[in-house]
Design a protein around this motif. Structure first.
Motif, PDB file in Angstrom:
ATOM      1  N   GLN A  46       0.835  -1.201   0.000  1.00 28.05           N
ATOM      2  CA  GLN A  46       0.000   0.000   0.000  1.00 28.05           C
ATOM      3  C   GLN A  46       0.871   1.253   0.000  1.00 28.05           C
ATOM      4  O   GLN A  46       1.954   1.288   0.587  1.00 28.05           O
ATOM      5  CB  GLN A  46      -0.917   0.006   1.219  1.00 28.05           C
ATOM      6  N   ILE A  47       0.374   2.290  -0.687  1.00 22.29           N
ATOM      7  CA  ILE A  47       1.070   3.568  -0.796  1.00 22.29           C
ATOM      8  C   ILE A  47       0.280   4.626  -0.029  1.00 22.29           C
ATOM      9  O   ILE A  47      -0.917   4.799  -0.277  1.00 22.29           O
ATOM     10  CB  ILE A  47       1.220   4.002  -2.267  1.00 22.29           C
ATOM     11  N   PRO A  48       0.903   5.352   0.903  1.00 21.87           N
ATOM     12  CA  PRO A  48       0.184   6.389   1.652  1.00 21.87           C
ATOM     13  C   PRO A  48      -0.396   7.457   0.727  1.00 21.87           C
ATOM     14  O   PRO A  48       0.252   7.889  -0.224  1.00 21.87           O
ATOM     15  CB  PRO A  48       1.266   6.982   2.569  1.00 21.87           C
ATOM     16  N   HIS A  49      -1.631   7.858   1.004  1.00 23.45           N
ATOM     17  CA  HIS A  49      -2.313   8.947   0.299  1.00 23.45           C
ATOM     18  C   HIS A  49      -2.462   8.692  -1.199  1.00 23.45           C
ATOM     19  O   HIS A  49      -2.549   9.639  -1.991  1.00 23.45           O
ATOM     20  CB  HIS A  49      -1.584  10.282   0.527  1.00 23.45           C
ATOM     21  N   ALA A  50      -2.493   7.420  -1.583  1.00 23.03           N
ATOM     22  CA  ALA A  50      -2.690   7.098  -2.996  1.00 23.03           C
ATOM     23  C   ALA A  50      -4.130   7.397  -3.394  1.00 23.03           C
ATOM     24  O   ALA A  50      -5.028   7.523  -2.554  1.00 23.03           O
ATOM     25  CB  ALA A  50      -2.370   5.631  -3.255  1.00 23.03           C
ATOM     26  N   HIS A  51      -4.379   7.506  -4.682  1.00 25.61           N
ATOM     27  CA  HIS A  51      -5.739   7.681  -5.202  1.00 25.61           C
ATOM     28  C   HIS A  51      -6.600   6.526  -4.727  1.00 25.61           C
ATOM     29  O   HIS A  51      -6.128   5.388  -4.598  1.00 25.61           O
ATOM     30  CB  HIS A  51      -5.690   7.731  -6.732  1.00 25.61           C
ATOM     31  N   ARG A  52      -7.863   6.787  -4.473  1.00 25.49           N
ATOM     32  CA  ARG A  52      -8.738   5.756  -3.876  1.00 25.49           C
ATOM     33  C   ARG A  52      -8.876   4.519  -4.777  1.00 25.49           C
ATOM     34  O   ARG A  52      -9.176   3.419  -4.280  1.00 25.49           O
ATOM     35  CB  ARG A  52     -10.119   6.335  -3.587  1.00 25.49           C
ATOM     36  N   ASN A  53      -8.666   4.670  -6.089  1.00 26.12           N
ATOM     37  CA  ASN A  53      -8.790   3.523  -6.988  1.00 26.12           C
ATOM     38  C   ASN A  53      -7.504   2.699  -7.087  1.00 26.12           C
ATOM     39  O   ASN A  53      -7.497   1.634  -7.698  1.00 26.12           O
ATOM     40  CB  ASN A  53      -9.190   3.996  -8.394  1.00 26.12           C
ATOM     41  N   ASN A  69      -7.856  -1.047  -8.678  1.00 25.38           N
ATOM     42  CA  ASN A  69      -9.017  -1.869  -8.357  1.00 25.38           C
ATOM     43  C   ASN A  69     -10.174  -1.439  -9.256  1.00 25.38           C
ATOM     44  O   ASN A  69     -10.741  -0.362  -9.086  1.00 25.38           O
ATOM     45  CB  ASN A  69      -9.387  -1.709  -6.882  1.00 25.38           C
ATOM     46  N   VAL A  70     -10.509  -2.273 -10.218  1.00 27.29           N
ATOM     47  CA  VAL A  70     -11.520  -1.911 -11.212  1.00 27.29           C
ATOM     48  C   VAL A  70     -12.898  -1.782 -10.570  1.00 27.29           C
ATOM     49  O   VAL A  70     -13.689  -0.909 -10.932  1.00 27.29           O
ATOM     50  CB  VAL A  70     -11.532  -2.921 -12.368  1.00 27.29           C
ATOM     51  N   ALA A  71     -13.201  -2.636  -9.607  1.00 24.20           N
ATOM     52  CA  ALA A  71     -14.497  -2.549  -8.928  1.00 24.20           C
ATOM     53  C   ALA A  71     -14.665  -1.188  -8.257  1.00 24.20           C
ATOM     54  O   ALA A  71     -15.717  -0.538  -8.375  1.00 24.20           O
ATOM     55  CB  ALA A  71     -14.641  -3.671  -7.904  1.00 24.20           C
ATOM     56  N   THR A  72     -13.650  -0.724  -7.562  1.00 21.47           N
ATOM     57  CA  THR A  72     -13.701   0.581  -6.909  1.00 21.47           C
ATOM     58  C   THR A  72     -13.846   1.691  -7.944  1.00 21.47           C
ATOM     59  O   THR A  72     -14.644   2.624  -7.766  1.00 21.47           O
ATOM     60  CB  THR A  72     -12.423   0.818  -6.085  1.00 21.47           C
ATOM     61  N   GLU A 151      -8.263   9.602 -14.844  1.00 18.25           N
ATOM     62  CA  GLU A 151      -8.929  10.051 -13.615  1.00 18.25           C
ATOM     63  C   GLU A 151      -7.990   9.912 -12.415  1.00 18.25           C
ATOM     64  O   GLU A 151      -8.047  10.711 -11.482  1.00 18.25           O
ATOM     65  CB  GLU A 151     -10.210   9.245 -13.395  1.00 18.25           C
ATOM     66  N   ILE A 152      -7.133   8.904 -12.450  1.00 15.81           N
ATOM     67  CA  ILE A 152      -6.165   8.704 -11.372  1.00 15.81           C
ATOM     68  C   ILE A 152      -5.001   9.675 -11.511  1.00 15.81           C
ATOM     69  O   ILE A 152      -4.554  10.279 -10.531  1.00 15.81           O
ATOM     70  CB  ILE A 152      -5.650   7.241 -11.377  1.00 15.81           C
ATOM     71  N   ASN A 153      -4.522   9.828 -12.726  1.00 12.52           N
ATOM     72  CA  ASN A 153      -3.364  10.692 -12.992  1.00 12.52           C
ATOM     73  C   ASN A 153      -3.662  11.606 -14.182  1.00 12.52           C
ATOM     74  O   ASN A 153      -3.372  11.244 -15.325  1.00 12.52           O
ATOM     75  CB  ASN A 153      -2.122   9.840 -13.276  1.00 12.52           C
ATOM     76  N   PRO A 154      -4.250  12.777 -13.937  1.00 13.13           N
ATOM     77  CA  PRO A 154      -4.604  13.688 -15.038  1.00 13.13           C
ATOM     78  C   PRO A 154      -3.419  14.056 -15.923  1.00 13.13           C
ATOM     79  O   PRO A 154      -3.609  14.346 -17.109  1.00 13.13           O
ATOM     80  CB  PRO A 154      -5.158  14.918 -14.302  1.00 13.13           C
ATOM     81  N   ASP A 155      -2.206  14.038 -15.388  1.00 14.04           N
ATOM     82  CA  ASP A 155      -1.036  14.393 -16.187  1.00 14.04           C
ATOM     83  C   ASP A 155      -0.744  13.378 -17.289  1.00 14.04           C
ATOM     84  O   ASP A 155       0.044  13.660 -18.209  1.00 14.04           O
ATOM     85  CB  ASP A 155       0.205  14.528 -15.301  1.00 14.04           C
ATOM     86  N   SER A 156      -1.373  12.195 -17.201  1.00 11.11           N
ATOM     87  CA  SER A 156      -1.148  11.181 -18.235  1.00 11.11           C
ATOM     88  C   SER A 156      -2.020  11.422 -19.457  1.00 11.11           C
ATOM     89  O   SER A 156      -1.898  10.722 -20.462  1.00 11.11           O
ATOM     90  CB  SER A 156      -1.432   9.777 -17.678  1.00 11.11           C
ATOM     91  N   GLY A 157      -2.911  12.408 -19.405  1.00 11.38           N
ATOM     92  CA  GLY A 157      -3.785  12.719 -20.525  1.00 11.38           C
ATOM     93  C   GLY A 157      -3.180  13.762 -21.448  1.00 11.38           C
ATOM     94  O   GLY A 157      -2.046  14.203 -21.282  1.00 11.38           O
TER      95      GLY A 157
END
Length: 301
Positions: A46-53, A69-72, A151-157
């Motif tokens: 686990q990574i602290p303060h990671a995106h909820r997904n 986690n695709v379900a999340t 959605e997790i990393n907007p900079d990747s768009g």
């Protein structure tokens, strides 16, 4: 298990193969050519303060990869049988990501024209669904994995700032045709290409609509080079994919001189030959919008 790369299809056939996987009772699909392998779950850090997904990271043969986690991400409940869960190791947009799903069942070979565009009635602007496949009395939903990642990393768009760094250019009289099924990416492409100086942009939601438009211009007796200077196409689109669109353009006597640039998350060293086989003039991996603009300049000078 590793996916069998030997079953990948020839370019330009308008066919694809999807890996069917489950989240709860729902069936979803991912394009086989995005899938590197499918493995049983391994311990996640686990990574602290990671995106909820993002569940965390894993190490796979020396690589550190994020686990989504695709379900999340879809707003679904957790797996009822976590011991049966699977990890789909995928690669697109020049990055590797692990998608945690509940089940993986089988591979289907289908045609892009079997994939229906989601209705605006239930899709909504935030939907992660890019297509609906009716197969054997059931429905398989094709997921927009690029949107999930952005959605997790907007900079990747796609980033308009990349285009602004290129400086001013005069391209206002050039006409471009763009085939892209994602509403989000159509808007981003419109904004960034407009910033780059292109004012005449014709957007289409799939390759079939784009081809019908181009063929109608050719049938009208007009010189196609005066009407359209270049075509930009995604690969994954309902009805007709970008490889088949490119092949149809290059095989058409009235359209074959049109430059075609494939702009897709599926441009990798392993897959670049597919675009070459159908005659694409250039290929750019999303989200390299600055590289796309430079290639447009090169091909319409």
């Amino acid at each position: 298990m590793e996916t069998n790369k030997g079953i990948l299809l020839e370019s330009g056939t308008n066919e694809l193969e999807i890996v069917e996987f489950g989240i709860g009772k729902n069936k979803f699909g991912i394009n086989v050519i995005k899938v590197k392998e499918i493995i049983n779950p391994v311990p996640i850090i686990q990574i602290p303060h990671a995106h909820r997904n993002v569940e965390g990271i894993i190490e796979l043969r020396g690589e550190v990869l994020p686990v989504v986690n695709v379900a999340t991400a879809l707003g679904f409940p957790p797996s009822e049988h976590p011991e049966q869960d699977k990890f789909i190791v995928a690669e697109f947009n020049k990055q590797k990501i692990v998608f945690h799903v509940h089940t993986v069942t089988q591979i289907h070979r289908i045609s892009w024209d079997q994939i229906e565009k989601p209705s605006e009635m239930y899709q909504g602007v935030d939907s992660q669904i890019i297509g609906v496949i009716k197969l054997h009395g059931e429905m398989i939903l094709l997921l927009d994995f690029e949107k999930i990642v952005v959605e997790i990393n907007p900079d990747s768009g796609i980033n308009v700032q990349q285009v602004k760094k290129l400086g001013k250019r005069e391209r206002s009289n050039k006409r471009l045709v763009v085939a892209e099924d994602s509403p989000l990416l159509r808007k981003l492409l419109h904004d960034t290409l407009s910033e780059a100086g292109f004012q005449y942009l014709e957007f289409f939601e799939n390759g079939r609509d784009a081809l019908n438009y181009l063929e109608s211009l050719a049938a009208s007796g007009k010189v196609i080079e005066n009407e359209v200077q270049l075509v930009i196409t995604d690969i994954e689109m309902p009805q007709m994919d970008g490889h088949h669109l490119t092949k149809r353009i290059k095989d058409h006597t009235g359209l074959s001189k049109l430059p075609v640039i494939i702009f897709s998350s599926l441009i990798t060293d392993d897959l670049r030959h597919k675009g070459q086989m159908v005659g694409a003039n250039a290929q750019v991996s999303k989200p390299e919008i600055a590289e796309l603009v430079l290639l447009i300049d090169e091909h319409i000078l």
